[in-house]
Design an enzyme around this catalytic site. Structure first.
Site, mmCIF file in Angstrom:
data_model
loop_
_atom_site.group_PDB
_atom_site.id
_atom_site.type_symbol
_atom_site.label_atom_id
_atom_site.label_comp_id
_atom_site.label_asym_id
_atom_site.label_seq_id
_atom_site.Cartn_x
_atom_site.Cartn_y
_atom_site.Cartn_z
ATOM 1 N N PHE A 50 0.828 -1.203 0.000
ATOM 2 C CA PHE A 50 0.000 0.000 0.000
ATOM 3 C C PHE A 50 0.864 1.256 0.000
ATOM 4 O O PHE A 50 1.831 1.355 0.760
ATOM 5 C CB PHE A 50 -0.896 0.042 1.247
ATOM 6 C CG PHE A 50 -1.939 -1.026 1.302
ATOM 7 C CD1 PHE A 50 -3.222 -0.790 0.838
ATOM 8 C CD2 PHE A 50 -1.636 -2.278 1.817
ATOM 9 C CE1 PHE A 50 -4.195 -1.778 0.887
ATOM 10 C CE2 PHE A 50 -2.601 -3.274 1.877
ATOM 11 C CZ PHE A 50 -3.879 -3.025 1.406
ATOM 12 N N ASP A 51 0.511 2.209 -0.845
ATOM 13 C CA ASP A 51 1.037 3.554 -0.690
ATOM 14 C C ASP A 51 0.378 4.138 0.563
ATOM 15 O O ASP A 51 -0.694 3.689 0.974
ATOM 16 C CB ASP A 51 0.686 4.383 -1.931
ATOM 17 C CG ASP A 51 1.169 5.812 -1.803
ATOM 18 O OD1 ASP A 51 2.314 6.016 -1.377
ATOM 19 O OD2 ASP A 51 0.380 6.725 -2.120
ATOM 20 N N LYS A 52 1.015 5.133 1.173
ATOM 21 C CA LYS A 52 0.449 5.699 2.404
ATOM 22 C C LYS A 52 -0.537 6.828 2.113
ATOM 23 O O LYS A 52 -1.735 6.709 2.362
ATOM 24 C CB LYS A 52 1.561 6.208 3.324
ATOM 25 C CG LYS A 52 1.033 6.836 4.638
ATOM 26 C CD LYS A 52 2.156 7.281 5.534
ATOM 27 C CE LYS A 52 2.751 8.588 5.091
ATOM 28 N NZ LYS A 52 1.815 9.733 5.290
#
Length: 631
Positions: free
Chosen positions: A329-331
């Site tokens: 996941f990107d943040k």
């Protein structure tokens, strides 16, 4: 068999579907002829004539399709097996069996195509949600026009309770909009001037004036429907393998049928008996259920996902999302809302309100997300901003302006370090930064006034989504360009242990490569624009909040049209269900072939029994495939 290639959208009663209707009429004609003939009410020649008419009517569609494949594509399809069995049975005088074969195969073919047509219609029904008329505003006057006449740049009026005709930007008014037709999320979204709205979404309470940014043919809803229909035609690896197998297997069946006739005849065995067995063999060995084992499941899964705001771009993407063992996941904007909020205000001189007043006074001139968060906090506290002069941005650091004759600075610690101030040792700053906050300082030429801490809010459902993925056996990791402290604070909040921070785009690709070596099938979840390289290098790229975004739709294999992270779990379950159903159909189809083929060769199965078993297995495969749309 590839009958779904001809299936258009259909919304009538099942018995009105042309192919199925013809099969039913042919079946009724055959049944009447059989009854009247065996009761000796009509002569045998008339009975045969009725069978011939039934064969012509019931077999026209699929026989033509088989001949077209043979002549244009040089492919011997399953239809040719059925045609050979029909002609052979007729030549042997088995007219009632030939008619039964045509009717049952035509009915199965019709039901199969009807399934695809209904699936396509269920997606195209979304178009009905868009209004057919629009209120275009010209010099302040309303003019009713057809929605297809709207062009980018036109301004139209939307009253409460009305559907929005095409994509646009609000230029006047404020309301909440139900975006369920696009995103699958039924909770209305607050909209104000400058916000985008999408075709077919429903305006709730306030009147809106909207400037069109897309024509009816090119709006988000139309693009979404087109992508789903296009994706349903794309095939997964299992389906491609089965189709390649079918192209080689079908000619071999024809050759084997000829050998079943010729070899026994050369040995002096009864020709008629072995010719009959050959006809039964043609029907029994036709791999219809096997060929249909995966495409129905793929079409049903992609269609159902599209209606729930999840665009899955083809059979391979559906297969891959069902296989993932890890999700990266990107943040920012993925695990978080992508909208920072003020968490703490520390006054080094005076009080927190004065610090916030100075900061908001400067930042109201900026459109940066951090600036907007500071101004929003001041507005919420009803703090009045002061007058400024000589505002200027300091690229990459912050901003400065004159307030009441003093230079006021708002920015990162680096801005004040450039001014010769020692800021990195400030204990409040270190504490706030260690807690995962982004820190902004407020000061003058004489020194610091205070510290404002901001944090990007974690999505409320993110922790539960990570838990649900874990329950499905999927390991979660975070890949972000943010600093390690901020990344770990968010990771701890959502329950992710594996954190990779301070990453450049190329670094994310290297981390993904390592994850793929460890887990084999890995999904990357990001915004589809900044994370395009990472999305492309993952086993399956998932774009968040892709409604209206061409870049997101292009970059990803799977797009979540709304900002709802729970749709990822839904997509995984759809993918797994489709894979499971496909495998069930393949095993079932092979078992049917393993029973029918020896029975046909040994003479233990009649042509009527073979047809019934063959078509029943195909219909069961179709019915089971439709379950893939219900995770």
């Amino acid at each position: 068999m590839d009958s779904h290639k001809a299936a258009a959208s259909f919304e009538g009663k099942w018995f009105q579907f042309p192919i199925l209707r013809n099969a039913l009429i042919a079946g009724a004609l055959s049944a009447v002829a059989f009854a009247l003939g065996h009761l000796q009410i009509i002569p045998h020649a008339m009975e045969i004539g009725a069978y011939v008419a039934a064969i012509a009517l019931g077999g026209y569609h699929w026989a033509r399709e088989g001949m077209e494949d043979l002549l244009k594509e040089r492919v011997v399809g399953i239809e040719m097996l059925m045609l050979a069995a029909t002609v052979g049975s007729s030549a042997l005088g088995l007219w009632d069996e030939a008619a039964a074969l045509v009717v049952l195969y035509g009915a199965a073919e019709g039901l199969e195509e009807l399934t695809y047509a209904k699936t396509r219609h269920s997606i195209r029904q979304l178009l009905d949600l868009a209004p057919q008329q629009a209120r275009k505003l010209v010099n302040g006057e309303e003019i009713g026009i057809g929605v297809e006449e709207l062009r980018p740049g036109d301004v139209f009026l939307i009253r409460p309770g009305e559907a929005i005709p095409t994509d646009g930007v609000i230029i006047k008014g404020r309301s909440s909009v139900n975006e369920a037709p696009i995103t699958g999320e039924a909770v209305p979204v607050e909209k104000r001037v400058g916000d985008r709205v999408f075709s077919a979404t429903i305006n709730q309470e306030g009147a809106l004036e909207v400037k069109a940014i897309a024509s009816y043919q090119d709006n988000t809803l139309s693009r979404m429907i087109h992508l789903v229909e296009e994706a349903q035609a794309q095939k997964g690896k299992a389906q491609l393998f089965i189709e390649r197998f079918g192209r080689r297997y079908t000619p071999l069946v024809l050759v084997a049928a000829v050998l079943i006739i010729l070899v026994p005849a050369s040995l002096g065995l009864p020709l008629s008996e072995w010719a009959t067995r050959a006809m039964v063999f043609l029907v029994a060995a036709a791999p219809c259920a096997l060929i249909m084992s995966t495409p129905v499941a793929i079409a049903a899964g992609i269609g159902a996902a599209g209606k729930h705001g999840v665009l899955i771009k083809g059979g391979v993407a559906l297969e891959n999302i069902g296989k993932i063992k890890a999700a990266a996941f990107d943040k920012t904007g993925t695990l978080t809302m992508g909208k920072p909020v003020v968490t703490d205000i520390v006054a080094l001189k005076g009080d927190p309100e004065s610090v916030l007043c100075l900061a908001a006074t400067i930042e109201r001139n900026s459109e940066h997300p951090i600036a907007r968060a500071i101004v929003a906090r001041a507005e919420a506290g009803r703090i009045q901003c002061l007058e400024t002069t000589d505002f200027s941005a300091v690229a990459g650091y912050g901003a400065v302006a004159q307030v009441q004759g003093r230079n006021i600075y708002v920015g990162k610690p680096g801005l004040f370090k450039r001014m010769g101030m020692e800021v990195e040792s400030l204990e409040p700053l270190l504490d706030l930064r260690d807690a995962g906050n982004t820190v902004m300082l407020v000061g003058t030429d004489e020194g610091l006034e205070g510290i404002i801490a901001l944090r990007d809010e974690v999505r409320p459902q993110a922790r539960e989504i990570i838990r649900q993925l874990g329950a499905l056996g999927i390991t979660a990791a975070m890949l972000t360009g943010d600093n390690d402290a901020s990344a770990r604070a968010v990771a701890e909040a959502v329950g992710i242990d594996s954190v990779h921070a301070d990453l450049k785009p190329e670094d994310k690709m290297l981390v993904l490569k390592g994850l793929k070596q460890k887990y084999q099938h890995v999904a990357m979840v990001g915004d589809g624009i900044n994370d395009a390289p990472a999305l492309a290098s993952a086993s399956v790229g998932v774009a968040m909040g892709a409604a209206g975004s061409d870049a997101a739709l292009e970059a990803a294999d799977l797009a979540l049209m709304g900002d709802d992270l729970s749709k990822l779990v839904y997509a995984v379950r759809i993918g797994r269900k489709a894979g499971r159903v496909s495998r069930q159909n393949i095993v079932f189809s092979l078992i049917v072939l393993a029973v029918l083929i020896p029975g046909a060769v040994l003479g233990a199965v009649s042509i009527t029994v073979a047809v019934l078993a063959h078509e029943a297995s195909e219909l069961l495969a179709v019915a089971n495939g439709l379950r893939a749309g219900r995770p």
